[in-house]
Every structure is written in C-alpha cells, then in structure tokens.
Motif scaffolding. Sequence first.
Motif, PDB file in Angstrom:
ATOM      1  N   VAL A 217     -22.390 -14.610  50.518  1.00 23.54           N
ATOM      2  CA  VAL A 217     -22.680 -13.186  50.682  1.00 23.54           C
ATOM      3  C   VAL A 217     -21.439 -12.413  50.242  1.00 23.54           C
ATOM      4  O   VAL A 217     -20.320 -12.729  50.652  1.00 23.54           O
ATOM      5  CB  VAL A 217     -23.015 -12.859  52.152  1.00 23.54           C
ATOM      6  CG1 VAL A 217     -23.220 -11.355  52.330  1.00 23.54           C
ATOM      7  CG2 VAL A 217     -24.264 -13.612  52.585  1.00 23.54           C
ATOM      8  N   PRO A 218     -21.568 -11.419  49.371  1.00 20.00           N
ATOM      9  CA  PRO A 218     -20.390 -10.740  48.823  1.00 20.00           C
ATOM     10  C   PRO A 218     -19.592  -9.985  49.878  1.00 20.00           C
ATOM     11  O   PRO A 218     -20.152  -9.408  50.815  1.00 20.00           O
ATOM     12  CB  PRO A 218     -20.994  -9.775  47.793  1.00 20.00           C
ATOM     13  CG  PRO A 218     -22.401  -9.557  48.255  1.00 20.00           C
ATOM     14  CD  PRO A 218     -22.828 -10.852  48.854  1.00 20.00           C
ATOM     15  N   PRO A 221     -19.138  -4.879  47.059  1.00 20.72           N
ATOM     16  CA  PRO A 221     -20.258  -4.769  46.113  1.00 20.72           C
ATOM     17  C   PRO A 221     -19.854  -4.965  44.661  1.00 20.72           C
ATOM     18  O   PRO A 221     -18.698  -4.779  44.280  1.00 20.72           O
ATOM     19  CB  PRO A 221     -20.762  -3.339  46.344  1.00 20.72           C
ATOM     20  CG  PRO A 221     -19.578  -2.596  46.859  1.00 20.72           C
ATOM     21  CD  PRO A 221     -18.780  -3.577  47.661  1.00 20.72           C
ATOM     22  N   LYS A 265     -31.898  -8.571  43.424  1.00 20.70           N
ATOM     23  CA  LYS A 265     -30.461  -8.547  43.697  1.00 20.70           C
ATOM     24  C   LYS A 265     -29.715  -7.797  42.611  1.00 20.70           C
ATOM     25  O   LYS A 265     -28.729  -7.103  42.880  1.00 20.70           O
ATOM     26  CB  LYS A 265     -29.938  -9.975  43.822  1.00 20.70           C
ATOM     27  CG  LYS A 265     -28.466 -10.071  44.192  1.00 20.70           C
ATOM     28  CD  LYS A 265     -28.036 -11.519  44.321  1.00 20.70           C
ATOM     29  CE  LYS A 265     -26.544 -11.634  44.589  1.00 20.70           C
ATOM     30  NZ  LYS A 265     -26.103 -13.042  44.674  1.00 20.70           N
ATOM     31  N   GLU A 311     -24.500  -2.682  53.477  1.00 24.34           N
ATOM     32  CA  GLU A 311     -24.893  -3.580  54.558  1.00 24.34           C
ATOM     33  C   GLU A 311     -26.335  -4.048  54.373  1.00 24.34           C
ATOM     34  O   GLU A 311     -26.651  -5.222  54.590  1.00 24.34           O
ATOM     35  CB  GLU A 311     -24.724  -2.884  55.911  1.00 24.34           C
ATOM     36  CG  GLU A 311     -23.272  -2.563  56.264  1.00 24.34           C
ATOM     37  CD  GLU A 311     -22.384  -3.794  56.221  1.00 24.34           C
ATOM     38  OE1 GLU A 311     -22.805  -4.857  56.742  1.00 24.34           O
ATOM     39  OE2 GLU A 311     -21.274  -3.703  55.640  1.00 24.34           O
ATOM     40  N   LYS A 314     -26.387  -6.664  51.627  1.00 29.80           N
ATOM     41  CA  LYS A 314     -25.937  -7.991  52.060  1.00 29.80           C
ATOM     42  C   LYS A 314     -27.042  -8.735  52.794  1.00 29.80           C
ATOM     43  O   LYS A 314     -27.173  -9.960  52.655  1.00 29.80           O
ATOM     44  CB  LYS A 314     -24.696  -7.862  52.946  1.00 29.80           C
ATOM     45  CG  LYS A 314     -23.441  -7.474  52.181  1.00 29.80           C
ATOM     46  CD  LYS A 314     -22.178  -7.688  52.986  1.00 29.80           C
ATOM     47  CE  LYS A 314     -22.081  -6.733  54.140  1.00 29.80           C
ATOM     48  NZ  LYS A 314     -20.776  -6.866  54.844  1.00 29.80           N
ATOM     49  N   CYS A 317     -29.195 -10.178  50.211  1.00 30.25           N
ATOM     50  CA  CYS A 317     -28.577 -11.366  49.610  1.00 30.25           C
ATOM     51  C   CYS A 317     -28.833 -12.589  50.470  1.00 30.25           C
ATOM     52  O   CYS A 317     -29.153 -13.666  49.959  1.00 30.25           O
ATOM     53  CB  CYS A 317     -27.075 -11.150  49.445  1.00 30.25           C
ATOM     54  SG  CYS A 317     -26.627  -9.969  48.164  1.00 30.25           S
ATOM     55  N   CYS A 318     -28.692 -12.445  51.784  1.00 33.20           N
ATOM     56  CA  CYS A 318     -28.940 -13.578  52.686  1.00 33.20           C
ATOM     57  C   CYS A 318     -30.374 -14.052  52.565  1.00 33.20           C
ATOM     58  O   CYS A 318     -30.640 -15.241  52.374  1.00 33.20           O
ATOM     59  CB  CYS A 318     -28.652 -13.165  54.128  1.00 33.20           C
ATOM     60  SG  CYS A 318     -26.923 -12.838  54.495  1.00 33.20           S
TER      61      CYS A 318
END
Length: 344
Positions: A217-218, A221, A265, A311, A314, A317-318
């Motif tokens: 997870v970044p 950004p 994404k 947030e 993210k 992304c998960c």
Amino acid sequence: MKIKADAIFEGGGVKAFGMLGALYEAESRGYQWVNVAGSSAGAIIAALVAAGYSALEIKELIWKLDFRHFRDVDWIGRVPFVGHALNLWFKHGLYVGNYLETLLRESLAAKGIVTFKDLVLKEYDKDHIRHYKLVVTATDVTRRKLLKLPHDFRDYGIDPDSMEVCKAVRMSSSLPFFFEPCRIVANHIKDRQEINYLIDGGILSNFPVWVFDNDDVPLWPTFGFKIVEGDQTEPSRINNPFDLFKAILSTMLEAHDKIHELNPKSSLRTIAIPSLGIKTTDFDTINKQKDALFQSGVQAAIGFFDGWNFEAFKLLCCDYQQISAIPNIRLLQKKTAPGALKKV
C-alpha cells in the motif's frame, strides 16, 4: 506544508503545456515530488522537475521558445526538394534532434545535473524502484522491448550512473520518423557489436503510471498527468504525403491508451487534461495556443484535487490487491464499477 508524492507525465509533444499547468496547480497545493517519470515530452518535464525546477521555472524556461527550432536539420536536410526524403532514407528521421538535447543539457547543468549519478536518492540506495529520482521510457525497436531508463542501460553494458540525463530523455523523445532514432552499441556481446535503435517511449508505454508501483500500500500518492482527447476531436487534414505522415504519427501516440482501458487504481490517480484539439506535432501553431492549454491543465487539476482522498485510495489499493487474487477476477471487474470494488 509539503506533501510527498510521485509524478508521472504522459508523452504528448507540444501538448505538454497542459501538463505543466496541472503541475503548477499541484505544487500550489503543497505537493513535493519524490520520484518522477515520463515518456517522450513527459520525460522532458520529468527531467526538469527531477533537477529541481518548479512548474513556474519550467514555464519561464520554455515560454519564449520558438518550437519550430526543434525541427533542426543537417546539411542533407537542406538539399532542395529532396532533403527530407534523403534524411528519412539515410538517417531514418526528418530532423536531427540536437536542438532538444542541447537545450536539455544546458538547462539541467544550470541545476547541477549532468548524469544519473546526480539523481541518485541516497535514502533509497538499496531500493531498485526508487534508486533514481527520474525514470524515462524508451522503445528498443532492435530488441522489440520497452526500456526503463536509466536502469536498463545495464543490459547494454553501460553503467546507468554514467549516462547523461539529457541523452536518455532524447532517446525517450525520439518521435519515430520525425526525429532520428538514437543508437546504442552493445559492447558486452561476445565477438560482435550490436547496434540498437531507440525511439520514443510512447510507442510501447506513453503513460507509465505504474513505474513506481510495488505490492505494498503506497506511503504517498502517485499522480498521473495525462492529456485526453475530446469526443469531437478535429480530424487531420491530409493534403500531401507529409500530412499523412504526421497523421500516422499522431494516431500512433494519441490512440494508444484508447484501446487499453486503465484499471481503477490507475484512473483514480490520473489528472485528465483536455487537449483542446491540439496535435502532438503542432510546432507551427503551439505558440498561439500554449496559454489556453496551460489553463486547461490548471482547471483539470483543480477539479481533480477537489475530489481527491488519499486515505480512500489506499483502501481501494488494499481491496484491489485482495480481489486480484480471486479466480476469474477480470470478468468480475468488468461487471463491477470502480467505486464498488470495496464491497465485492
């Protein structure tokens, strides 16, 4: 307050003024760039950003340029009537490209940047993705592969640290048939020398928004700066073979991502900047349109950042990583809106 972020710039020829406007808006909101990457014209912007130029400084640097000077020719190209044809036959490009390389060399040197050794991030010395602040893409048509420079210089027996940044950007910006291709001689091949022809990175990856991604997870950004065409793009006018050539070149670069749908994404972190109908190789008219294109970028960035939530990104992304492990996920994603991925 400074906010860490990465920036990826799409190739787009003279349309890069739009990305410059979006960059200005991003910097005015406090974003400070860790790693930057780009292809073709996007590589030029990325290199200047990596060297420490702000969007306003880049604007001052290039605003007064006459972009017709980028169409530089040698003595062959000056031969009346047949010069362009001779250059295409013997040099594989209409124009030399030395003007661009020289301009970059001088601009980077003014900030103390010469080779990629000057762009090594010491805090990421052991990180193979973030080792260099700048990455540009190029296309090796001899080996038929996409290159990430400077990393892939190793494949040619070249130390990436020793390569001039301006030369790598020149390779990434070599519009096929428009500029002469760059050549690399691979000396590490036993008993022979291999000449490799490198052209515009946009041929294989005009928008390398993925270049700094990994499986984690970044922590900050990554923003993509991308030029988009309107639904009512003005058709190309073709009255002679050179008009046809320009139309083919523009189609190769501009239509690339229209047939490759961005995954959620990527699309959610992309600032889409209207091109205002300007073509990649409109060197003759860009000086009259650059202000409008710059403002197009500013407005696109304002709209993007007003709706941006890192947030929430993210969390996507998960979920996207977990969902990607599910069999037949491609079919599932086609039936699911990007915003609904979390609920699947």
